[in-house]
Scaffold this motif. Structure first.
Motif, PDB file in Angstrom:
ATOM      1  N   CYS A  55       0.825  -1.212   0.000  1.00  0.00           N
ATOM      2  CA  CYS A  55       0.000   0.000   0.000  1.00  0.00           C
ATOM      3  C   CYS A  55       0.859   1.261   0.000  1.00  0.00           C
ATOM      4  O   CYS A  55       0.544   2.241  -0.693  1.00  0.00           O
ATOM      5  CB  CYS A  55      -0.936  -0.004   1.214  1.00  0.00           C
ATOM      6  N   ALA A  56       1.952   1.254   0.761  1.00  0.00           N
ATOM      7  CA  ALA A  56       2.783   2.451   0.853  1.00  0.00           C
ATOM      8  C   ALA A  56       3.407   2.802  -0.496  1.00  0.00           C
ATOM      9  O   ALA A  56       3.356   3.956  -0.941  1.00  0.00           O
ATOM     10  CB  ALA A  56       3.871   2.245   1.906  1.00  0.00           C
ATOM     11  N   SER A  57       3.996   1.819  -1.168  1.00  0.00           N
ATOM     12  CA  SER A  57       4.641   2.095  -2.451  1.00  0.00           C
ATOM     13  C   SER A  57       3.634   2.452  -3.532  1.00  0.00           C
ATOM     14  O   SER A  57       3.862   3.360  -4.350  1.00  0.00           O
ATOM     15  CB  SER A  57       5.473   0.891  -2.889  1.00  0.00           C
ATOM     16  N   LEU A  58       2.472   1.769  -3.542  1.00  0.00           N
ATOM     17  CA  LEU A  58       1.468   2.055  -4.566  1.00  0.00           C
ATOM     18  C   LEU A  58       0.869   3.448  -4.397  1.00  0.00           C
ATOM     19  O   LEU A  58       0.730   4.200  -5.366  1.00  0.00           O
ATOM     20  CB  LEU A  58       0.359   0.996  -4.519  1.00  0.00           C
ATOM     21  N   VAL A  59       0.513   3.816  -3.172  1.00  0.00           N
ATOM     22  CA  VAL A  59      -0.089   5.127  -2.947  1.00  0.00           C
ATOM     23  C   VAL A  59       0.919   6.236  -3.210  1.00  0.00           C
ATOM     24  O   VAL A  59       0.593   7.269  -3.825  1.00  0.00           O
ATOM     25  CB  VAL A  59      -0.643   5.216  -1.510  1.00  0.00           C
ATOM     26  N   PHE A  60       2.155   6.033  -2.769  1.00  0.00           N
ATOM     27  CA  PHE A  60       3.188   7.042  -3.004  1.00  0.00           C
ATOM     28  C   PHE A  60       3.428   7.220  -4.500  1.00  0.00           C
ATOM     29  O   PHE A  60       3.555   8.344  -5.001  1.00  0.00           O
ATOM     30  CB  PHE A  60       4.475   6.634  -2.291  1.00  0.00           C
ATOM     31  N   SER A  61       3.524   6.116  -5.233  1.00  0.00           N
ATOM     32  CA  SER A  61       3.725   6.200  -6.677  1.00  0.00           C
ATOM     33  C   SER A  61       2.547   6.866  -7.361  1.00  0.00           C
ATOM     34  O   SER A  61       2.718   7.644  -8.315  1.00  0.00           O
ATOM     35  CB  SER A  61       3.951   4.806  -7.250  1.00  0.00           C
ATOM     36  N   PHE A  62       1.343   6.586  -6.878  1.00  0.00           N
ATOM     37  CA  PHE A  62       0.146   7.230  -7.433  1.00  0.00           C
ATOM     38  C   PHE A  62       0.220   8.739  -7.245  1.00  0.00           C
ATOM     39  O   PHE A  62      -0.056   9.518  -8.168  1.00  0.00           O
ATOM     40  CB  PHE A  62      -1.105   6.660  -6.748  1.00  0.00           C
ATOM     41  N   VAL A  63       0.590   9.199  -6.052  1.00  0.00           N
ATOM     42  CA  VAL A  63       0.689  10.633  -5.783  1.00  0.00           C
ATOM     43  C   VAL A  63       1.786  11.273  -6.634  1.00  0.00           C
ATOM     44  O   VAL A  63       1.599  12.354  -7.213  1.00  0.00           O
ATOM     45  CB  VAL A  63       0.945  10.864  -4.276  1.00  0.00           C
ATOM     46  N   VAL A  64       2.948  10.604  -6.733  1.00  0.00           N
ATOM     47  CA  VAL A  64       4.055  11.145  -7.531  1.00  0.00           C
ATOM     48  C   VAL A  64       3.649  11.310  -8.987  1.00  0.00           C
ATOM     49  O   VAL A  64       3.879  12.364  -9.606  1.00  0.00           O
ATOM     50  CB  VAL A  64       5.294  10.227  -7.410  1.00  0.00           C
ATOM     51  N   CYS A  65       3.027  10.288  -9.547  1.00  0.00           N
ATOM     52  CA  CYS A  65       2.687  10.347 -10.972  1.00  0.00           C
ATOM     53  C   CYS A  65       1.515  11.284 -11.241  1.00  0.00           C
ATOM     54  O   CYS A  65       1.460  11.925 -12.304  1.00  0.00           O
ATOM     55  CB  CYS A  65       2.385   8.941 -11.487  1.00  0.00           C
ATOM     56  N   TYR A  66       0.592  11.402 -10.302  1.00  0.00           N
ATOM     57  CA  TYR A  66      -0.501  12.359 -10.482  1.00  0.00           C
ATOM     58  C   TYR A  66       0.033  13.793 -10.463  1.00  0.00           C
ATOM     59  O   TYR A  66      -0.350  14.629 -11.307  1.00  0.00           O
ATOM     60  CB  TYR A  66      -1.553  12.166  -9.391  1.00  0.00           C
ATOM     61  N   ILE A  93      10.921  13.075 -16.971  1.00  0.00           N
ATOM     62  CA  ILE A  93      10.517  11.660 -17.040  1.00  0.00           C
ATOM     63  C   ILE A  93      11.552  10.775 -16.335  1.00  0.00           C
ATOM     64  O   ILE A  93      11.199   9.874 -15.555  1.00  0.00           O
ATOM     65  CB  ILE A  93      10.320  11.239 -18.506  1.00  0.00           C
ATOM     66  N   PHE A  94      12.829  11.012 -16.588  1.00  0.00           N
ATOM     67  CA  PHE A  94      13.868  10.238 -15.900  1.00  0.00           C
ATOM     68  C   PHE A  94      13.863  10.527 -14.399  1.00  0.00           C
ATOM     69  O   PHE A  94      14.157   9.633 -13.588  1.00  0.00           O
ATOM     70  CB  PHE A  94      15.235  10.554 -16.495  1.00  0.00           C
ATOM     71  N   PHE A  95      13.537  11.743 -14.023  1.00  0.00           N
ATOM     72  CA  PHE A  95      13.451  12.118 -12.615  1.00  0.00           C
ATOM     73  C   PHE A  95      12.364  11.306 -11.903  1.00  0.00           C
ATOM     74  O   PHE A  95      12.585  10.737 -10.825  1.00  0.00           O
ATOM     75  CB  PHE A  95      13.153  13.612 -12.537  1.00  0.00           C
ATOM     76  N   VAL A  96      11.197  11.229 -12.519  1.00  0.00           N
ATOM     77  CA  VAL A  96      10.082  10.482 -11.929  1.00  0.00           C
ATOM     78  C   VAL A  96      10.352   8.985 -11.977  1.00  0.00           C
ATOM     79  O   VAL A  96       9.989   8.241 -11.053  1.00  0.00           O
ATOM     80  CB  VAL A  96       8.771  10.843 -12.660  1.00  0.00           C
ATOM     81  N   LEU A  97      11.007   8.514 -13.035  1.00  0.00           N
ATOM     82  CA  LEU A  97      11.367   7.096 -13.114  1.00  0.00           C
ATOM     83  C   LEU A  97      12.330   6.716 -11.992  1.00  0.00           C
ATOM     84  O   LEU A  97      12.204   5.646 -11.382  1.00  0.00           O
ATOM     85  CB  LEU A  97      11.986   6.805 -14.475  1.00  0.00           C
ATOM     86  N   SER A  98      13.284   7.585 -11.693  1.00  0.00           N
ATOM     87  CA  SER A  98      14.214   7.329 -10.586  1.00  0.00           C
ATOM     88  C   SER A  98      13.475   7.272  -9.256  1.00  0.00           C
ATOM     89  O   SER A  98      13.788   6.438  -8.394  1.00  0.00           O
ATOM     90  CB  SER A  98      15.291   8.411 -10.550  1.00  0.00           C
ATOM     91  N   MET A  99      12.496   8.142  -9.069  1.00  0.00           N
ATOM     92  CA  MET A  99      11.723   8.127  -7.826  1.00  0.00           C
ATOM     93  C   MET A  99      10.916   6.839  -7.696  1.00  0.00           C
ATOM     94  O   MET A  99      10.798   6.275  -6.595  1.00  0.00           O
ATOM     95  CB  MET A  99      10.790   9.341  -7.784  1.00  0.00           C
ATOM     96  N   ASN A 100      10.387   6.330  -8.791  1.00  0.00           N
ATOM     97  CA  ASN A 100       9.644   5.075  -8.732  1.00  0.00           C
ATOM     98  C   ASN A 100      10.567   3.887  -8.461  1.00  0.00           C
ATOM     99  O   ASN A 100      10.167   2.933  -7.792  1.00  0.00           O
ATOM    100  CB  ASN A 100       8.869   4.867 -10.030  1.00  0.00           C
ATOM    101  N   PHE A 101      11.797   3.926  -8.963  1.00  0.00           N
ATOM    102  CA  PHE A 101      12.786   2.914  -8.583  1.00  0.00           C
ATOM    103  C   PHE A 101      13.005   2.933  -7.077  1.00  0.00           C
ATOM    104  O   PHE A 101      13.111   1.889  -6.436  1.00  0.00           O
ATOM    105  CB  PHE A 101      14.106   3.172  -9.310  1.00  0.00           C
ATOM    106  N   LEU A 102      13.084   4.128  -6.525  1.00  0.00           N
ATOM    107  CA  LEU A 102      13.287   4.270  -5.084  1.00  0.00           C
ATOM    108  C   LEU A 102      12.125   3.691  -4.296  1.00  0.00           C
ATOM    109  O   LEU A 102      12.308   3.124  -3.215  1.00  0.00           O
ATOM    110  CB  LEU A 102      13.476   5.750  -4.753  1.00  0.00           C
ATOM    111  N   LEU A 103      10.912   3.817  -4.835  1.00  0.00           N
ATOM    112  CA  LEU A 103       9.719   3.384  -4.097  1.00  0.00           C
ATOM    113  C   LEU A 103       9.521   1.881  -4.137  1.00  0.00           C
ATOM    114  O   LEU A 103       9.093   1.277  -3.146  1.00  0.00           O
ATOM    115  CB  LEU A 103       8.479   4.080  -4.667  1.00  0.00           C
ATOM    116  N   PHE A 104       9.821   1.255  -5.268  1.00  0.00           N
ATOM    117  CA  PHE A 104       9.463  -0.150  -5.456  1.00  0.00           C
ATOM    118  C   PHE A 104      10.619  -1.111  -5.242  1.00  0.00           C
ATOM    119  O   PHE A 104      10.440  -2.315  -5.426  1.00  0.00           O
ATOM    120  CB  PHE A 104       8.893  -0.356  -6.862  1.00  0.00           C
ATOM    121  N   ILE A 105      11.822  -0.613  -4.887  1.00  0.00           N
ATOM    122  CA  ILE A 105      12.973  -1.503  -4.686  1.00  0.00           C
ATOM    123  C   ILE A 105      13.384  -1.435  -3.217  1.00  0.00           C
ATOM    124  O   ILE A 105      13.988  -0.448  -2.792  1.00  0.00           O
ATOM    125  CB  ILE A 105      14.152  -1.116  -5.596  1.00  0.00           C
ATOM    126  N   PRO A 106      13.086  -2.449  -2.424  1.00  0.00           N
ATOM    127  CA  PRO A 106      13.433  -2.412  -0.992  1.00  0.00           C
ATOM    128  C   PRO A 106      14.825  -2.962  -0.687  1.00  0.00           C
ATOM    129  O   PRO A 106      15.049  -3.552   0.364  1.00  0.00           O
ATOM    130  CB  PRO A 106      12.355  -3.294  -0.370  1.00  0.00           C
TER     131      PRO A 106
END
Length: 585
Positions: A55-66, A93-106
């Motif tokens: 839930c944490a990674s999905l909601v955070f990614s949703f907020v970032v991409c929105y 785009i690369f900036f947001v992609l890097s943030m999503n790597f940070l969110l989904f890779i533990p």
């Protein structure tokens, strides 16, 4: 040129719409899914590339991409006619992609992909305008973040003793390893989230375009440190000394940013210091054990802060680039929709009832009152919360209803429809995000018992803060504040310059570091270490190699061999004659 921004915005928005049903499924299941790809193995240490879906990674990614989708729509109007707009879109785009790597890779070494990606792309975005001011701001930002990268690399090397680098189950190993590794991780989070004494880079990053500031200060770069400590909460929270250090640093950051925002005159830097203040509150939540509320406040703050920067960019765009709040005023007559969104985000930031950050800040204050936290933390937290109300009301008053103090030759540009559309999309999220998240995510809904006086105390704090903001900022501008400025000029200089952190952590540290590196380069890289090291070794090896080549060449073989043969022949004749004579005798 604006077509690329619109396409990127629609792409991010469609990704958000795809994430939403996935979040609903995972929220209903109430579980986390971890997928691992084993890359290779060295000395029983597995190098795996994991992905986590919870839930944490999905909601955070949703907020970032929105937020990114709205920012890209906004950029189509704000940066219309820019020569390098397509490069800007790819960097974002690369900036947001890097943030999503940070969110989904533990995993720590997998997380370095997103961590370094954020650092590299943020430097490229800060120096986007390619002038000396942008370059100096980008260097401060990059060097401060490299300190955090160093601590994270040290943590990766230390945690190799455990045989894995997963952030989800670090406990159960050597206590000394966990303690030192937690210190490294905590300082990495301090640098990325600009906590003291690494706070000077955050206002300096305002040299980037305003759409980039809306991303950086809402949900991407500055939140990476908070998210890292959130994932490592079970590891470092069992050490009381680290918890105490985090509480002290977060409280100092809260006070420093709150006081500085009330004295700052640069429009974007006021909002940047506001971000720094809220980051201090998130870190304070982590220090008192409210990790879920820290994430809740991070998400609600991301929505309203992105809207605040968008409105600030529209006001700066309307004033043809001016950022001094002393020359703003009566903007509500020219930009009524922008000012409506601006006031909505400001009220949500203050914690006005039933909008925006009210749901998270109210819970934080009430839980700090009911839990067994120190009285000094409570006092300083309430003072910092009151300062938030003061600088928000000050900013709204000056921009919306203050006097217009500009030259008669200034022309006003006005905002366009893409900017209005993006601000309208963000105001819905900024106002309704708090109630939506609290009702939709069970961990954000805390149930506890408190007395009537505790519940009223938060409302009293809001009323007292409003009273002092009107008294000292609006009504007392000509008398009380002027006298304070005259008699306490040095004190004001201390507070308005971020407690001299901009000097110590920026100019002084950079100049000292550059001069020190130049000295090291002169005396070591070009001095005795080169003679004893690389250059000396190269000369010795080259000499012996040349000698070996000369000995084995045909020229040396023929001349030297002939000389040796001749010498041996003469020596043999003389020896034979000598032994013969000895035998005859």
């Amino acid at each position: 040129m604006g077509l690329s921004c619109s396409l990127a915005g629609w792409m991010m928005l469609s990704y958000c719409l795809a994430l939403f049903p996935l979040y609903l499924v995972w929220n209903g299941i109430g579980m986390s899914l971890i997928m691992e790809w084993e890359v290779f193995e060295v000395s029983s240490a597995l190098f795996v590339f994991p992905f986590i879906i919870d839930c944490a990674s999905l909601v955070f990614s949703f907020v970032v991409c929105y937020i990114t989708s709205m920012v890209m729509f906004y950029s189509g109007g704000y940066m219309y006619g820019d020569e390098f707009l397509s490069r800007f879109v790819w960097l974002v785009i690369f900036f947001v992609l890097s943030m999503n790597f940070l969110l989904f890779i533990p995993s720590l070494w997998g997380l370095m992909l997103g961590w370094d990606g954020l650092g590299i792309t943020s430097f490229a975005l800060v120096v986007y305008f390619q002038n000396p001011k942008s370059l100096s701001a980008g260097m401060i930002t990059a060097l401060m973040n490299r300190v955090g990268d160093m601590f994270l690399i040290l943590a990766i090397g230390l945690f190799s003793i455990c045989g894995h680098w997963s952030m989800l189950y670090m406990w159960g190993h050597l206590d000394c390893v966990m303690l030192v590794g937690s210190i490294f991780v905590m300082f990495a989070g301090f640098t990325k989230s600009a906590q003291m004494p690494f706070s000077s880079w955050l206002p300096a990053a305002m040299a980037a375009p305003t759409p980039v500031s809306a991303l950086v200060h809402s949900s991407t770069l500055v939140t990476a440190g908070v998210y890292l400590l959130f994932r490592f909460f079970d590891t470092w929270s069992k050490y009381s000394d680290l918890v105490w250090i985090l509480a002290v640093i977060s409280i100092c950051t809260l006070l420093m940013a709150g006081i500085g925002a009330n004295l700052e005159i640069d429009f974007k830097k006021v909002i940047a210091l506001s971000t720094l203040s809220q980051l201090g509150m998130m870190m304070l939540c982590l220090s008192v054990g409210l990790c879920n509320l820290a994430m809740f406040h991070l998400l609600t703050h991301a929505m309203l802060k992105a809207l605040l920067f968008m409105c600030a960019g529209a006001i700066i765009y309307d004033g043809c680039g001016g950022q001094d709040v002393r020359f703003f005023g009566s903007v509500s007559r020219r930009l009524p929709l922008t000012i409506g969104c601006f006031n909505a985000s400001n009220f949500a930031l203050c914690g006005m009832p039933f909008v925006g950050a009210f749901y998270s800040k109210d819970l934080i204050l009430e839980l700090c009152l009911t839990n067994s936290v120190g009285w000094w933390i409570l006092v300083l937290l309430f003072i910092a919360t009151g300062l938030t109300v003061c600088y928000s009301i000050r900013l709204s008053y000056i921009v919306c209803w203050g006097y217009l103090s500009v030259s008669s030759l200034v022309s006003f540009c006005g905002d366009n429809y893409s900017m209005k559309f993006s601000m309208f999309g963000m105001v819905v999220g900024a106002i309704g995000c708090g109630s939506f998240l609290q009702s939709g995510i069970p961990v954000f809904e805390e149930l506890f018992h408190m007395t009537k006086s505790i519940k009223i105390s938060v409302v009293k704090l809001l009323m007292i803060s409003l009273f002092f903001s009107f008294l000292f900022i609006i009504k007392g501008e000509s008398s009380v504040v002027h006298m304070f400025k005259v008699f306490f000029r040095s004190v004001l200089s201390f507070f308005s310059s971020m407690w001299f952190l901009a000097l110590l952590g920026g100019h002084l540290a950079t100049n000292m570091g550059m001069n020190l590196s130049k000295s090291f380069f002169s005396y070591l890289e070009q001095g005795w270490s080169e003679i004893c090291g690389g250059i000396g070794s190269f000369k010795v090896v080259s000499f012996f190699s040349f000698l070996n080549q000369r000995l084995q060449s045909n020229l040396i073989t023929s001349s030297l061999g002939y000389s040796l043969w001749k010498g041996l022949s003469i020596g043999g004749i003389l020896s034979f004659s000598f032994f013969s004579m000895m035998g005859i005798e």
